[in-house]
Motif scaffolding. Sequence first.
Motif, PDB file in Angstrom:
ATOM      1  N   GLU A 176      -2.541  16.477   9.244  1.00  0.00           N
ATOM      2  CA  GLU A 176      -3.168  15.228   8.608  1.00  0.00           C
ATOM      3  C   GLU A 176      -2.865  13.769   9.460  1.00  0.00           C
ATOM      4  OE1 GLU A 176      -2.485  14.347   4.535  1.00  0.00           O
ATOM      5  OE2 GLU A 176      -1.420  15.996   4.216  1.00  0.00           O
ATOM      6  N   ILE A 177      -4.085  13.004   9.417  1.00  0.00           N
ATOM      7  CA  ILE A 177      -3.908  11.677   9.878  1.00  0.00           C
ATOM      8  C   ILE A 177      -3.795  10.686   8.632  1.00  0.00           C
ATOM      9  CG2 ILE A 177      -4.929   9.800  11.436  1.00  0.00           C
ATOM     10  CD1 ILE A 177      -6.486  12.263  12.630  1.00  0.00           C
ATOM     11  N   PRO A 178      -2.677  10.293   8.285  1.00  0.00           N
ATOM     12  CA  PRO A 178      -2.585   9.662   7.158  1.00  0.00           C
ATOM     13  C   PRO A 178      -2.905   8.213   7.319  1.00  0.00           C
ATOM     14  CG  PRO A 178      -0.467  10.173   7.924  1.00  0.00           C
ATOM     15  CD  PRO A 178      -1.415  10.921   8.732  1.00  0.00           C
ATOM     16  N   ILE A 179      -3.736   7.614   6.166  1.00  0.00           N
ATOM     17  CA  ILE A 179      -3.989   6.100   6.045  1.00  0.00           C
ATOM     18  C   ILE A 179      -3.299   5.682   4.905  1.00  0.00           C
ATOM     19  CG2 ILE A 179      -5.931   4.537   6.076  1.00  0.00           C
ATOM     20  CD1 ILE A 179      -7.629   6.281   7.750  1.00  0.00           C
ATOM     21  N   LEU A 180      -2.775   4.356   5.115  1.00  0.00           N
ATOM     22  CA  LEU A 180      -1.950   4.057   3.926  1.00  0.00           C
ATOM     23  C   LEU A 180      -2.257   2.760   3.449  1.00  0.00           C
ATOM     24  CD1 LEU A 180       0.596   4.479   1.863  1.00  0.00           C
ATOM     25  CD2 LEU A 180       1.829   3.569   3.595  1.00  0.00           C
ATOM     26  N   PHE A 181      -2.439   2.542   2.134  1.00  0.00           N
ATOM     27  CA  PHE A 181      -2.606   1.126   1.322  1.00  0.00           C
ATOM     28  C   PHE A 181      -1.409   1.189   0.376  1.00  0.00           C
ATOM     29  CE2 PHE A 181      -3.461  -0.740  -2.655  1.00  0.00           C
ATOM     30  CZ  PHE A 181      -3.697  -1.905  -2.576  1.00  0.00           C
ATOM     31  N   VAL A 182      -0.651  -0.151   0.421  1.00  0.00           N
ATOM     32  CA  VAL A 182       0.015  -0.171  -0.730  1.00  0.00           C
ATOM     33  C   VAL A 182      -0.166  -1.665  -1.523  1.00  0.00           C
ATOM     34  CG1 VAL A 182       2.761  -0.726  -1.095  1.00  0.00           C
ATOM     35  CG2 VAL A 182       1.993   0.950   0.473  1.00  0.00           C
ATOM     36  N   GLY A 183      -0.056  -1.616  -2.810  1.00  0.00           N
ATOM     37  CA  GLY A 183      -0.281  -2.938  -3.452  1.00  0.00           C
ATOM     38  C   GLY A 183      -0.770  -2.597  -4.846  1.00  0.00           C
ATOM     39  N   ASN A 184      -1.121  -3.516  -5.786  1.00  0.00           N
ATOM     40  CA  ASN A 184      -1.720  -3.100  -6.994  1.00  0.00           C
ATOM     41  C   ASN A 184      -3.043  -2.635  -7.040  1.00  0.00           C
ATOM     42  OD1 ASN A 184       0.455  -4.189  -8.397  1.00  0.00           O
ATOM     43  ND2 ASN A 184      -0.231  -6.405  -8.275  1.00  0.00           N
ATOM     44  N   ILE A 185      -3.283  -1.525  -7.867  1.00  0.00           N
ATOM     45  CA  ILE A 185      -4.407  -1.029  -7.744  1.00  0.00           C
ATOM     46  C   ILE A 185      -5.379  -1.750  -8.703  1.00  0.00           C
ATOM     47  CG2 ILE A 185      -5.867   1.190  -8.503  1.00  0.00           C
ATOM     48  CD1 ILE A 185      -3.503   1.360  -6.207  1.00  0.00           C
ATOM     49  N   ILE A 186      -6.070  -2.740  -8.103  1.00  0.00           N
ATOM     50  CA  ILE A 186      -6.906  -3.720  -8.744  1.00  0.00           C
ATOM     51  C   ILE A 186      -7.900  -4.077  -7.806  1.00  0.00           C
ATOM     52  CG2 ILE A 186      -5.093  -4.802 -10.219  1.00  0.00           C
ATOM     53  CD1 ILE A 186      -5.074  -7.023  -8.009  1.00  0.00           C
ATOM     54  N   ARG A 187      -9.352  -4.480  -8.291  1.00  0.00           N
ATOM     55  CA  ARG A 187     -10.550  -4.737  -7.788  1.00  0.00           C
ATOM     56  C   ARG A 187     -10.339  -5.537  -6.531  1.00  0.00           C
ATOM     57  NH1 ARG A 187     -15.356  -3.237  -9.056  1.00  0.00           N
ATOM     58  NH2 ARG A 187     -14.636  -3.255 -11.443  1.00  0.00           N
ATOM     59  N   GLN A 188      -9.440  -6.841  -6.573  1.00  0.00           N
ATOM     60  CA  GLN A 188      -9.259  -7.725  -5.824  1.00  0.00           C
ATOM     61  C   GLN A 188      -8.572  -7.367  -4.397  1.00  0.00           C
ATOM     62  OE1 GLN A 188      -8.534  -7.921  -8.918  1.00  0.00           O
ATOM     63  NE2 GLN A 188      -8.829  -9.846  -9.760  1.00  0.00           N
ATOM     64  N   LYS A 189      -8.090  -6.128  -4.370  1.00  0.00           N
ATOM     65  CA  LYS A 189      -7.583  -5.446  -3.252  1.00  0.00           C
ATOM     66  C   LYS A 189      -8.459  -4.953  -2.218  1.00  0.00           C
ATOM     67  CE  LYS A 189      -3.222  -7.075  -3.808  1.00  0.00           C
ATOM     68  NZ  LYS A 189      -2.638  -7.819  -3.111  1.00  0.00           N
ATOM     69  N   GLY A 190      -9.646  -4.923  -2.594  1.00  0.00           N
ATOM     70  CA  GLY A 190     -10.867  -4.289  -1.850  1.00  0.00           C
ATOM     71  C   GLY A 190     -10.855  -2.841  -1.849  1.00  0.00           C
ATOM     72  N   LEU A 191     -10.277  -2.030  -2.969  1.00  0.00           N
ATOM     73  CA  LEU A 191     -10.123  -0.612  -2.774  1.00  0.00           C
ATOM     74  C   LEU A 191     -11.418   0.104  -3.046  1.00  0.00           C
ATOM     75  CD1 LEU A 191      -6.883  -0.159  -4.992  1.00  0.00           C
ATOM     76  CD2 LEU A 191      -7.149  -0.427  -2.653  1.00  0.00           C
ATOM     77  N   ALA A 255       2.893   6.294   8.186  1.00  0.00           N
ATOM     78  CA  ALA A 255       1.261   6.325   8.211  1.00  0.00           C
ATOM     79  C   ALA A 255       0.679   6.226   9.454  1.00  0.00           C
ATOM     80  CB  ALA A 255       0.881   5.033   7.515  1.00  0.00           C
ATOM     81  N   GLU A 256      -0.363   6.366   9.847  1.00  0.00           N
ATOM     82  CA  GLU A 256      -1.180   6.429  11.505  1.00  0.00           C
ATOM     83  C   GLU A 256      -1.680   4.944  11.166  1.00  0.00           C
ATOM     84  OE1 GLU A 256      -2.193   7.643  15.044  1.00  0.00           O
ATOM     85  OE2 GLU A 256      -0.934   8.718  13.570  1.00  0.00           O
ATOM     86  N   MET A 257      -2.079   4.224  10.324  1.00  0.00           N
ATOM     87  CA  MET A 257      -2.544   2.854  10.062  1.00  0.00           C
ATOM     88  C   MET A 257      -2.055   2.556   8.491  1.00  0.00           C
ATOM     89  SD  MET A 257      -6.482   2.519   9.773  1.00  0.00           S
ATOM     90  CE  MET A 257      -6.876   3.952  11.010  1.00  0.00           C
ATOM     91  N   PHE A 258      -1.950   1.418   8.488  1.00  0.00           N
ATOM     92  CA  PHE A 258      -1.937   0.524   7.129  1.00  0.00           C
ATOM     93  C   PHE A 258      -2.922  -0.515   6.991  1.00  0.00           C
ATOM     94  CE2 PHE A 258      -0.872  -2.654   4.352  1.00  0.00           C
ATOM     95  CZ  PHE A 258       0.009  -1.951   3.238  1.00  0.00           C
ATOM     96  N   VAL A 259      -3.689  -0.131   5.856  1.00  0.00           N
ATOM     97  CA  VAL A 259      -4.950  -1.028   5.379  1.00  0.00           C
ATOM     98  C   VAL A 259      -4.829  -1.831   4.257  1.00  0.00           C
ATOM     99  CG1 VAL A 259      -7.387  -0.571   5.314  1.00  0.00           C
ATOM    100  CG2 VAL A 259      -6.320   1.256   6.374  1.00  0.00           C
ATOM    101  N   LEU A 260      -5.223  -2.919   4.471  1.00  0.00           N
ATOM    102  CA  LEU A 260      -5.123  -4.180   3.392  1.00  0.00           C
ATOM    103  C   LEU A 260      -6.473  -4.860   3.479  1.00  0.00           C
ATOM    104  CD1 LEU A 260      -3.292  -5.161   1.191  1.00  0.00           C
ATOM    105  CD2 LEU A 260      -2.410  -6.869   3.015  1.00  0.00           C
ATOM    106  N   PRO A 261      -7.381  -4.158   2.593  1.00  0.00           N
ATOM    107  CA  PRO A 261      -8.714  -4.958   2.697  1.00  0.00           C
ATOM    108  C   PRO A 261      -8.850  -5.999   1.561  1.00  0.00           C
ATOM    109  CG  PRO A 261      -8.892  -2.800   1.693  1.00  0.00           C
ATOM    110  CD  PRO A 261      -7.413  -3.106   1.990  1.00  0.00           C
ATOM    111  N   SER A 262      -7.876  -6.688   1.151  1.00  0.00           N
ATOM    112  CA  SER A 262      -7.915  -7.638   0.221  1.00  0.00           C
ATOM    113  C   SER A 262      -9.036  -8.586   0.056  1.00  0.00           C
ATOM    114  CB  SER A 262      -6.734  -8.561   0.126  1.00  0.00           C
ATOM    115  OG  SER A 262      -5.607  -7.569   0.107  1.00  0.00           O
ATOM    116  N   HIS A 263      -9.508  -9.135  -0.924  1.00  0.00           N
ATOM    117  CA  HIS A 263     -10.527 -10.199  -1.145  1.00  0.00           C
ATOM    118  C   HIS A 263      -9.961 -11.500  -0.974  1.00  0.00           C
ATOM    119  CE1 HIS A 263     -13.025  -7.440  -3.879  1.00  0.00           C
ATOM    120  NE2 HIS A 263     -13.000  -6.966  -2.483  1.00  0.00           N
TER     121      HIS A 263
END
Length: 353
Positions: A176-191, A255-263
């Motif tokens: 696997e090539i794991p990509i990780l997000f950590v944070g509240n599961i809410i729309r404003q986090k860009g999920l 993780a291979e990368m951490f992603v934080l696509p927040s608004h």
Amino acid sequence: MYPTETAKSFGIFVKNQVEALRGRGLHVDVIAVTNPRTDKVNVLTKYILWLLRTLIHCVTKGRNYDVVHAHYVFPTGMLGLWYKKWWKAKLVVTAHGGDIDRMANKSGRIRQWTTTILREADHVIAVGHKLAEQIRNEFGVPEENVSVINMGVNRRIFQPLDKEEARKRCGIGEHEIPILFVGNIIRQKGLIELVEAFSKLKKEYPSVSLYLIGAKKDNAFYHELIHRVKEAEINDVHILDAMQQKDVAVWMAAAEMFVLPSHLEGFGLVALEAMSCHTPVVGSRVGGLAYLLGDGAGVLVEPGNPDSLFEGMKKLLDDAALRKQLVQKGEARAQENDQERIIDQILQLYDRV
């Protein structure tokens, strides 16, 4: 906000700061909301009880404190003003972003209260540079009364581990090539955008997998997210409950990368924690993230734009030299923002006020 055994990540950054201050010999008492539920009944109940508890505490014990440190401007700062007005305690307020970007814009009255708190506080801490600019320019707080001090990263917890060993501990497959997000599961986090970008990435990199770790703060949005994943027939998307920081740190190291696509993001401490684990970060060009990931310390993408997010993630997977560069620059950022250095700055601030 303050964590409990059942809500381990709720305001954990505040608890970390409290424990660090106690470790330096300060006596710190905490009055906080510990219930993370956001339905109307729970919100009304928890805030009324918190207000009453604070009022009783202020009347009976308020004279004992040199400094009251309020996290979030409104409503916490308003309660902090009681101690200042009645007992002459010094008031320090930390603005985290949502209190300025969202809460202050809910109504004209709340904006006025926010302005009053910021101007009457003895000092205001902003967790990011853009946030500090907003506080100075939009709320008229003198420059000398605003400092930029983020919450700091606990490097005893967030540290690099051998990736192979970390992946075994997390149960991540060998290929696997794991990509990780950590944070509240809410729309404003860009999920929604993250799932869309991941779907596109999966077609070019079949081995990628996506792990989302966080509290399901918005049940309707959580079900919408699940529906999007099923509707698009995307494989290898895993949503895990919030967990203790020591366990999050292992996932970050794996993780291979951490992603934080927040608004929007006041600082983006969770991205710094990933950098401290030597994991490269892709994040939105918003608020404090734009500063944290600037100068080549991370890959910046446009908020709310799944195509930009896809390109940023693809760029990182394609370029081993870039990943190595981001790990090195991320380590430098983590050293600059080590929690112990941040606590030194806060203690100096307390002395100054």
